[in-house]
Design a protein around this motif. Structure first.
Motif, short mmCIF file in Angstrom:
data_model
loop_
_atom_site.label_atom_id
_atom_site.label_comp_id
_atom_site.label_asym_id
_atom_site.label_seq_id
_atom_site.Cartn_x
_atom_site.Cartn_y
_atom_site.Cartn_z
N ASN A 61 0.84 -1.21 0.00
CA ASN A 61 0.00 0.00 0.00
C ASN A 61 0.87 1.25 0.00
OD1 ASN A 61 -2.71 1.25 0.24
ND2 ASN A 61 -1.90 1.99 2.19
N ASP A 62 2.00 1.21 0.72
CA ASP A 62 2.96 2.32 0.66
C ASP A 62 3.44 2.53 -0.78
OD1 ASP A 62 2.82 2.70 3.36
OD2 ASP A 62 4.90 2.21 3.80
N ILE A 63 3.83 1.44 -1.43
CA ILE A 63 4.35 1.53 -2.80
C ILE A 63 3.28 2.08 -3.74
CG2 ILE A 63 5.22 0.19 -4.76
CD1 ILE A 63 6.49 -1.73 -2.76
N PRO A 104 1.37 3.42 -8.52
CA PRO A 104 0.10 2.66 -8.60
C PRO A 104 0.10 1.63 -9.71
CG PRO A 104 -0.19 4.92 -9.38
CD PRO A 104 1.15 4.87 -8.72
N GLY A 105 0.68 1.95 -10.87
CA GLY A 105 0.69 1.00 -11.97
C GLY A 105 1.50 -0.23 -11.66
N LEU A 106 2.61 -0.07 -10.96
CA LEU A 106 3.45 -1.21 -10.60
C LEU A 106 2.67 -2.18 -9.70
CD1 LEU A 106 7.15 -1.09 -9.48
CD2 LEU A 106 5.51 -2.42 -8.18
N VAL A 107 1.99 -1.64 -8.70
CA VAL A 107 1.22 -2.49 -7.78
C VAL A 107 0.04 -3.13 -8.51
CG1 VAL A 107 -0.20 -2.52 -5.70
CG2 VAL A 107 1.95 -1.23 -5.73
N LEU A 132 -4.69 -10.49 1.50
CA LEU A 132 -3.51 -9.64 1.55
C LEU A 132 -3.55 -8.61 0.42
CD1 LEU A 132 0.19 -10.79 1.97
CD2 LEU A 132 -0.44 -9.32 0.07
N LEU A 133 -3.85 -9.07 -0.80
CA LEU A 133 -3.83 -8.18 -1.95
C LEU A 133 -4.93 -7.12 -1.85
CD1 LEU A 133 -3.14 -10.76 -4.81
CD2 LEU A 133 -1.54 -9.09 -3.83
N ARG A 134 -6.07 -7.51 -1.36
CA ARG A 134 -7.15 -6.52 -1.25
C ARG A 134 -6.79 -5.44 -0.23
NH1 ARG A 134 -11.95 -6.25 -3.54
NH2 ARG A 134 -13.32 -4.65 -2.70
N HIS A 135 -6.20 -5.85 0.89
CA HIS A 135 -5.79 -4.86 1.88
C HIS A 135 -4.67 -3.99 1.32
CE1 HIS A 135 -5.62 -3.20 5.90
NE2 HIS A 135 -4.31 -3.36 5.93
N ALA A 136 -3.79 -4.58 0.53
CA ALA A 136 -2.69 -3.83 -0.08
C ALA A 136 -3.20 -2.78 -1.06
CB ALA A 136 -1.73 -4.78 -0.78
#
Length: 358
Positions: free
Chosen positions: A195-197, A202-205, A223-227
Protein backbone atom coordinates in the motif's frame (compact mmCIF):
# COMPACT_ATOMS: atom_id res chain seq x y z
CA UNK A 1 17.94 -0.30 32.36
CA UNK A 2 20.23 1.42 34.86
CA UNK A 3 20.22 -1.75 36.94
CA UNK A 4 21.33 -3.88 34.00
CA UNK A 5 24.01 -1.33 33.15
CA UNK A 6 25.38 -1.64 36.66
CA UNK A 7 25.33 -5.46 36.64
CA UNK A 8 26.84 -5.92 33.19
CA UNK A 9 29.06 -2.85 32.93
CA UNK A 10 30.52 -1.99 36.33
CA UNK A 11 32.41 1.03 34.90
CA UNK A 12 29.24 2.66 33.53
CA UNK A 13 27.85 5.60 35.49
CA UNK A 14 24.35 4.23 35.82
CA UNK A 15 23.39 6.76 38.53
CA UNK A 16 24.01 9.78 36.29
CA UNK A 17 22.38 7.98 33.37
CA UNK A 18 19.15 7.35 35.29
CA UNK A 19 19.07 10.77 36.94
CA UNK A 20 19.55 12.61 33.64
CA UNK A 21 16.79 10.64 31.94
CA UNK A 22 14.29 10.85 34.79
CA UNK A 23 14.75 14.62 35.05
CA UNK A 24 13.67 15.20 31.44
CA UNK A 25 11.31 12.29 30.82
CA UNK A 26 7.94 13.61 32.11
CA UNK A 27 7.74 16.56 29.67
CA UNK A 28 8.50 14.50 26.56
CA UNK A 29 6.34 12.55 24.11
CA UNK A 30 6.99 8.88 23.34
CA UNK A 31 9.51 9.23 20.49
CA UNK A 32 11.32 12.03 22.30
CA UNK A 33 11.61 9.81 25.38
CA UNK A 34 13.14 7.00 23.34
CA UNK A 35 15.63 9.42 21.77
CA UNK A 36 16.57 10.88 25.16
CA UNK A 37 17.32 7.41 26.54
CA UNK A 38 19.32 6.53 23.43
CA UNK A 39 21.34 9.76 23.72
CA UNK A 40 22.20 9.01 27.34
CA UNK A 41 22.96 5.34 26.66
CA UNK A 42 25.58 6.23 24.07
CA UNK A 43 27.42 8.26 26.73
CA UNK A 44 27.88 5.33 29.11
CA UNK A 45 28.35 2.39 26.71
CA UNK A 46 31.67 1.40 25.07
CA UNK A 47 32.82 3.69 22.28
CA UNK A 48 33.74 0.84 19.92
CA UNK A 49 30.67 -0.11 17.86
CA UNK A 50 31.27 -3.85 18.07
CA UNK A 51 31.79 -3.75 21.84
CA UNK A 52 28.75 -1.52 22.21
CA UNK A 53 26.56 -3.95 20.30
CA UNK A 54 27.77 -6.82 22.48
CA UNK A 55 26.98 -4.75 25.57
CA UNK A 56 23.45 -4.01 24.40
CA UNK A 57 22.82 -7.66 23.56
CA UNK A 58 23.99 -8.68 27.03
CA UNK A 59 21.24 -6.51 28.52
CA UNK A 60 18.42 -8.17 26.54
CA UNK A 61 16.07 -10.59 28.20
CA UNK A 62 17.24 -14.16 27.48
CA UNK A 63 13.75 -15.21 26.41
CA UNK A 64 12.11 -14.14 23.17
CA UNK A 65 8.85 -12.42 24.09
CA UNK A 66 5.62 -11.69 22.31
CA UNK A 67 5.63 -7.91 22.09
CA UNK A 68 2.17 -7.38 23.55
CA UNK A 69 3.12 -8.99 26.86
CA UNK A 70 6.81 -8.11 27.02
CA UNK A 71 7.90 -6.72 30.39
CA UNK A 72 11.48 -6.14 31.48
CA UNK A 73 12.53 -7.83 34.70
CA UNK A 74 15.62 -8.82 36.64
CA UNK A 75 16.66 -11.22 33.87
CA UNK A 76 16.84 -8.60 31.12
CA UNK A 77 15.17 -5.95 28.99
CA UNK A 78 12.32 -6.43 26.52
CA UNK A 79 9.27 -4.57 25.28
CA UNK A 80 9.37 -0.76 25.07
CA UNK A 81 12.78 -0.60 26.79
CA UNK A 82 14.32 -2.05 23.63
CA UNK A 83 13.19 0.86 21.41
CA UNK A 84 15.96 3.28 22.48
CA UNK A 85 18.47 0.42 22.23
CA UNK A 86 17.56 -0.05 18.56
CA UNK A 87 18.10 3.69 18.02
CA UNK A 88 21.59 3.45 19.52
CA UNK A 89 22.43 0.68 17.06
CA UNK A 90 20.91 2.51 14.08
CA UNK A 91 22.32 5.96 14.81
CA UNK A 92 25.76 4.94 16.08
CA UNK A 93 26.44 1.40 14.86
CA UNK A 94 27.10 1.69 11.14
CA UNK A 95 30.85 1.16 11.66
CA UNK A 96 30.01 -2.43 12.65
CA UNK A 97 27.53 -2.90 9.80
CA UNK A 98 26.91 -6.64 9.93
CA UNK A 99 27.19 -6.77 13.70
CA UNK A 100 24.68 -3.94 14.01
CA UNK A 101 22.14 -5.67 11.79
CA UNK A 102 22.61 -8.89 13.77
CA UNK A 103 21.98 -6.93 16.98
CA UNK A 104 18.76 -5.52 15.50
CA UNK A 105 17.71 -9.03 14.47
CA UNK A 106 17.99 -10.12 18.09
CA UNK A 107 16.32 -6.99 19.44
CA UNK A 108 13.31 -7.30 17.13
CA UNK A 109 12.45 -10.61 18.81
CA UNK A 110 11.78 -8.64 22.00
CA UNK A 111 10.35 -5.45 20.51
CA UNK A 112 10.61 -4.13 16.94
CA UNK A 113 13.72 -2.86 15.16
CA UNK A 114 11.76 -1.30 12.28
CA UNK A 115 13.04 2.19 13.13
CA UNK A 116 16.68 1.31 13.83
CA UNK A 117 17.17 -0.80 10.72
CA UNK A 118 16.39 2.13 8.43
CA UNK A 119 19.72 3.82 9.17
CA UNK A 120 21.49 0.79 7.68
CA UNK A 121 19.26 0.83 4.59
CA UNK A 122 20.02 4.50 3.98
CA UNK A 123 23.75 3.97 4.50
CA UNK A 124 24.14 0.94 2.21
CA UNK A 125 20.85 -0.36 0.84
CA UNK A 126 22.35 -3.15 -1.25
CA UNK A 127 24.34 -4.71 1.60
CA UNK A 128 21.51 -4.27 4.10
CA UNK A 129 18.97 -5.95 1.81
CA UNK A 130 21.39 -8.78 1.08
CA UNK A 131 21.72 -9.50 4.80
CA UNK A 132 18.02 -9.06 5.52
CA UNK A 133 17.06 -11.38 2.66
CA UNK A 134 18.51 -14.25 4.69
CA UNK A 135 16.03 -13.54 7.46
CA UNK A 136 13.06 -14.59 5.34
CA UNK A 137 13.42 -18.18 6.55
CA UNK A 138 14.02 -17.22 10.20
CA UNK A 139 11.84 -19.28 12.56
CA UNK A 140 10.93 -16.14 14.53
CA UNK A 141 7.96 -14.33 13.02
CA UNK A 142 9.15 -10.94 14.28
CA UNK A 143 12.38 -11.32 12.32
CA UNK A 144 10.49 -12.24 9.15
CA UNK A 145 8.17 -9.28 9.63
CA UNK A 146 11.16 -6.95 10.03
CA UNK A 147 12.20 -7.78 6.45
CA UNK A 148 8.97 -6.21 5.22
CA UNK A 149 8.18 -3.63 7.90
CA UNK A 150 11.71 -2.25 8.20
CA UNK A 151 11.94 -1.67 4.44
CA UNK A 152 8.57 0.08 4.04
CA UNK A 153 9.32 3.28 2.11
CA UNK A 154 6.76 5.35 4.02
CA UNK A 155 6.60 3.67 7.42
CA UNK A 156 4.49 5.78 9.84
CA UNK A 157 6.44 7.54 12.61
CA UNK A 158 9.72 6.73 10.83
CA UNK A 159 12.00 8.53 8.41
CA UNK A 160 11.28 7.72 4.78
CA UNK A 161 13.58 5.63 2.60
CA UNK A 162 14.00 7.95 -0.43
CA UNK A 163 15.75 5.38 -2.64
CA UNK A 164 12.93 2.86 -2.17
CA UNK A 165 10.30 5.58 -2.63
CA UNK A 166 11.85 6.27 -6.04
CA UNK A 167 12.40 2.62 -6.98
CA UNK A 168 10.85 -0.19 -4.90
CA UNK A 169 12.10 -2.92 -7.27
CA UNK A 170 14.86 -4.15 -4.89
CA UNK A 171 12.34 -5.17 -2.21
CA UNK A 172 9.75 -6.83 -4.46
CA UNK A 173 11.50 -10.27 -4.36
CA UNK A 174 11.47 -10.08 -0.55
CA UNK A 175 7.76 -9.26 -0.47
CA UNK A 176 7.03 -12.08 -2.90
CA UNK A 177 8.90 -14.51 -0.66
CA UNK A 178 6.80 -13.39 2.34
CA UNK A 179 3.39 -13.07 0.64
CA UNK A 180 2.28 -16.56 1.74
CA UNK A 181 3.94 -16.53 5.17
CA UNK A 182 1.99 -18.72 7.64
CA UNK A 183 1.67 -15.79 10.08
CA UNK A 184 -1.08 -13.21 9.40
CA UNK A 185 1.12 -10.75 11.33
CA UNK A 186 3.79 -11.03 8.64
CA UNK A 187 1.35 -10.99 5.73
CA UNK A 188 -0.28 -7.82 7.09
CA UNK A 189 3.10 -6.10 6.98
CA UNK A 190 3.51 -7.15 3.34
CA UNK A 191 0.10 -5.71 2.48
CA UNK A 192 0.90 -2.42 4.25
CA UNK A 193 4.23 -2.26 2.43
CA UNK A 194 2.50 -2.71 -0.93
CA UNK A 195 0.00 0.00 0.00
CA UNK A 196 2.96 2.32 0.66
CA UNK A 197 4.35 1.53 -2.80
CA UNK A 198 0.94 2.10 -4.41
CA UNK A 199 0.98 5.74 -3.28
CA UNK A 200 3.98 6.42 -5.54
CA UNK A 201 3.77 3.62 -8.14
CA UNK A 202 0.10 2.66 -8.60
CA UNK A 203 0.69 1.00 -11.97
CA UNK A 204 3.45 -1.21 -10.60
CA UNK A 205 1.22 -2.49 -7.78
CA UNK A 206 -1.72 -2.97 -10.14
CA UNK A 207 0.45 -5.07 -12.48
CA UNK A 208 1.77 -7.06 -9.54
CA UNK A 209 -1.76 -7.77 -8.26
CA UNK A 210 -2.79 -9.11 -11.67
CA UNK A 211 0.08 -11.61 -11.48
CA UNK A 212 -0.19 -12.57 -7.80
CA UNK A 213 -3.95 -13.05 -7.81
CA UNK A 214 -3.77 -15.93 -10.31
CA UNK A 215 -4.54 -19.16 -8.40
CA UNK A 216 -4.20 -17.19 -5.17
CA UNK A 217 -5.26 -18.69 -1.86
CA UNK A 218 -7.93 -16.90 0.20
CA UNK A 219 -5.18 -15.60 2.49
CA UNK A 220 -3.25 -14.10 -0.41
CA UNK A 221 -6.40 -12.57 -1.92
CA UNK A 222 -7.09 -10.96 1.45
CA UNK A 223 -3.51 -9.64 1.55
CA UNK A 224 -3.83 -8.18 -1.95
CA UNK A 225 -7.15 -6.52 -1.25
CA UNK A 226 -5.79 -4.86 1.88
CA UNK A 227 -2.69 -3.83 -0.08
CA UNK A 228 -4.91 -2.14 -2.68
CA UNK A 229 -7.12 -0.22 -0.27
CA UNK A 230 -5.75 3.14 -1.41
CA UNK A 231 -6.09 2.23 -5.10
CA UNK A 232 -9.61 0.88 -4.58
CA UNK A 233 -10.64 4.11 -2.86
CA UNK A 234 -9.24 5.99 -5.86
CA UNK A 235 -11.36 3.82 -8.14
CA UNK A 236 -8.41 2.29 -9.99
CA UNK A 237 -10.08 0.34 -12.78
CA UNK A 238 -7.15 -2.09 -13.32
CA UNK A 239 -7.11 -3.13 -9.67
CA UNK A 240 -10.90 -3.39 -9.45
CA UNK A 241 -10.93 -5.57 -12.58
CA UNK A 242 -8.29 -7.84 -11.02
CA UNK A 243 -10.77 -8.50 -8.21
CA UNK A 244 -13.57 -9.14 -10.71
CA UNK A 245 -15.19 -5.75 -10.22
CA UNK A 246 -15.93 -4.11 -13.56
CA UNK A 247 -17.75 -0.86 -14.41
CA UNK A 248 -21.06 -1.11 -12.56
CA UNK A 249 -24.34 -1.82 -14.30
CA UNK A 250 -26.70 -0.54 -11.64
CA UNK A 251 -29.55 1.84 -11.07
CA UNK A 252 -29.31 4.06 -7.99
CA UNK A 253 -32.22 5.75 -6.34
CA UNK A 254 -31.91 9.17 -4.76
CA UNK A 255 -29.25 9.36 -2.07
CA UNK A 256 -31.18 10.17 1.09
CA UNK A 257 -29.52 12.09 3.93
CA UNK A 258 -30.72 12.15 7.53
CA UNK A 259 -30.34 15.93 7.59
CA UNK A 260 -29.79 18.76 5.13
CA UNK A 261 -28.45 20.99 7.92
CA UNK A 262 -26.17 19.29 10.44
CA UNK A 263 -24.69 20.87 13.57
CA UNK A 264 -21.36 19.68 14.98
CA UNK A 265 -20.85 17.41 16.74
CA UNK A 266 -23.34 15.30 14.88
CA UNK A 267 -23.91 12.22 12.75
CA UNK A 268 -24.99 12.31 9.12
CA UNK A 269 -26.86 9.24 7.95
CA UNK A 270 -27.07 8.26 4.29
CA UNK A 271 -29.13 5.68 2.47
CA UNK A 272 -29.71 4.64 -1.13
CA UNK A 273 -31.25 1.71 -2.97
CA UNK A 274 -28.99 0.06 -5.57
CA UNK A 275 -30.47 -2.26 -8.21
CA UNK A 276 -28.44 -4.47 -10.53
CA UNK A 277 -29.04 -4.06 -14.26
CA UNK A 278 -26.53 -6.73 -15.26
CA UNK A 279 -27.47 -10.12 -16.75
CA UNK A 280 -25.08 -11.90 -14.42
CA UNK A 281 -23.96 -11.71 -10.81
CA UNK A 282 -21.76 -8.66 -10.30
CA UNK A 283 -19.43 -7.81 -7.42
CA UNK A 284 -19.65 -4.25 -6.17
CA UNK A 285 -17.42 -2.09 -3.98
CA UNK A 286 -19.46 0.82 -2.68
CA UNK A 287 -17.65 3.56 -0.77
CA UNK A 288 -18.93 6.98 0.19
CA UNK A 289 -17.27 10.32 -0.50
CA UNK A 290 -17.52 13.38 1.73
CA UNK A 291 -16.82 16.61 -0.14
CA UNK A 292 -15.43 18.78 2.65
CA UNK A 293 -15.60 22.55 2.43
CA UNK A 294 -12.19 24.25 2.50
CA UNK A 295 -11.27 27.69 3.82
CA UNK A 296 -11.54 29.20 0.33
CA UNK A 297 -15.03 27.76 -0.18
CA UNK A 298 -14.05 25.00 -2.62
CA UNK A 299 -14.83 21.33 -1.96
CA UNK A 300 -12.22 18.62 -1.40
CA UNK A 301 -13.39 14.97 -1.69
CA UNK A 302 -12.26 12.27 0.73
CA UNK A 303 -13.25 8.63 0.28
CA UNK A 304 -14.42 6.51 3.23
CA UNK A 305 -14.80 2.75 3.32
CA UNK A 306 -18.24 1.41 2.60
CA UNK A 307 -18.94 -2.25 1.82
CA UNK A 308 -18.36 -5.02 -0.70
CA UNK A 309 -21.22 -7.23 -1.85
CA UNK A 310 -22.67 -9.09 -4.84
CA UNK A 311 -26.00 -8.59 -6.61
CA UNK A 312 -27.84 -11.08 -8.79
CA UNK A 313 -29.56 -9.87 -11.99
CA UNK A 314 -32.38 -7.53 -11.00
CA UNK A 315 -31.57 -7.80 -7.29
CA UNK A 316 -31.74 -4.65 -5.16
CA UNK A 317 -30.23 -3.77 -1.81
CA UNK A 318 -30.16 -0.71 0.40
CA UNK A 319 -26.74 0.77 1.19
CA UNK A 320 -26.61 2.57 4.54
CA UNK A 321 -23.77 4.39 6.26
CA UNK A 322 -23.33 7.12 8.84
CA UNK A 323 -20.52 9.63 9.26
CA UNK A 324 -19.68 11.46 12.47
CA UNK A 325 -18.62 15.09 12.26
CA UNK A 326 -16.62 16.19 15.29
CA UNK A 327 -13.52 18.20 16.05
CA UNK A 328 -10.36 16.17 15.37
CA UNK A 329 -6.71 17.16 15.22
CA UNK A 330 -6.24 15.94 11.65
CA UNK A 331 -9.02 18.01 10.05
CA UNK A 332 -10.40 21.50 10.45
CA UNK A 333 -14.05 21.83 9.58
CA UNK A 334 -15.51 24.94 7.96
CA UNK A 335 -19.14 25.94 8.14
CA UNK A 336 -21.21 25.96 4.97
CA UNK A 337 -22.10 23.70 2.08
CA UNK A 338 -20.67 20.16 1.98
CA UNK A 339 -21.46 17.23 -0.27
CA UNK A 340 -21.89 13.46 -0.27
CA UNK A 341 -21.64 11.00 -3.14
CA UNK A 342 -21.02 7.29 -3.66
CA UNK A 343 -18.18 5.59 -5.49
CA UNK A 344 -19.34 2.30 -7.02
CA UNK A 345 -16.58 0.22 -8.61
CA UNK A 346 -14.64 3.40 -9.22
CA UNK A 347 -17.50 5.44 -10.67
CA UNK A 348 -19.01 8.37 -8.74
CA UNK A 349 -22.67 9.22 -8.38
CA UNK A 350 -24.04 12.75 -8.30
CA UNK A 351 -23.19 14.88 -5.27
CA UNK A 352 -25.95 15.62 -2.75
CA UNK A 353 -25.36 18.81 -0.77
CA UNK A 354 -25.98 19.64 2.89
CA UNK A 355 -24.99 22.44 5.25
CA UNK A 356 -22.67 21.97 8.20
CA UNK A 357 -22.79 24.26 11.23
CA UNK A 358 -19.50 24.37 13.13
Amino acid sequence: MAGHLKRRHPKADEVTFAATVLQELPRLELKERAQLIADQLIRVLPTDAGERHASLLSMLHPDEHEHANATSDADGLCGWAVLPMTLVVGQHGLADFRGGLEALREMTKRFSSEFGVRYFLIEDQSTALDIMSRWIADPNRHVRRLVSEGTRPRLPWAMQLPALVRDPAPVLPLLQALRDDPEPYVRRSVSNHLNDIAKDHPGLVADLVEKWIVSASPDRRSLLRHACRTLIKRGDSQVLAAFGQHPPRVSCGALELSSTCLAMPGVLGMSVEITSLAKHVQDLTVDYVIHFRKANGSLAPKVFKGSVFSLRPGEACRFRRSHRFSQITTRRHYAGSHGVSLRINGEDTDVVMFDLRV
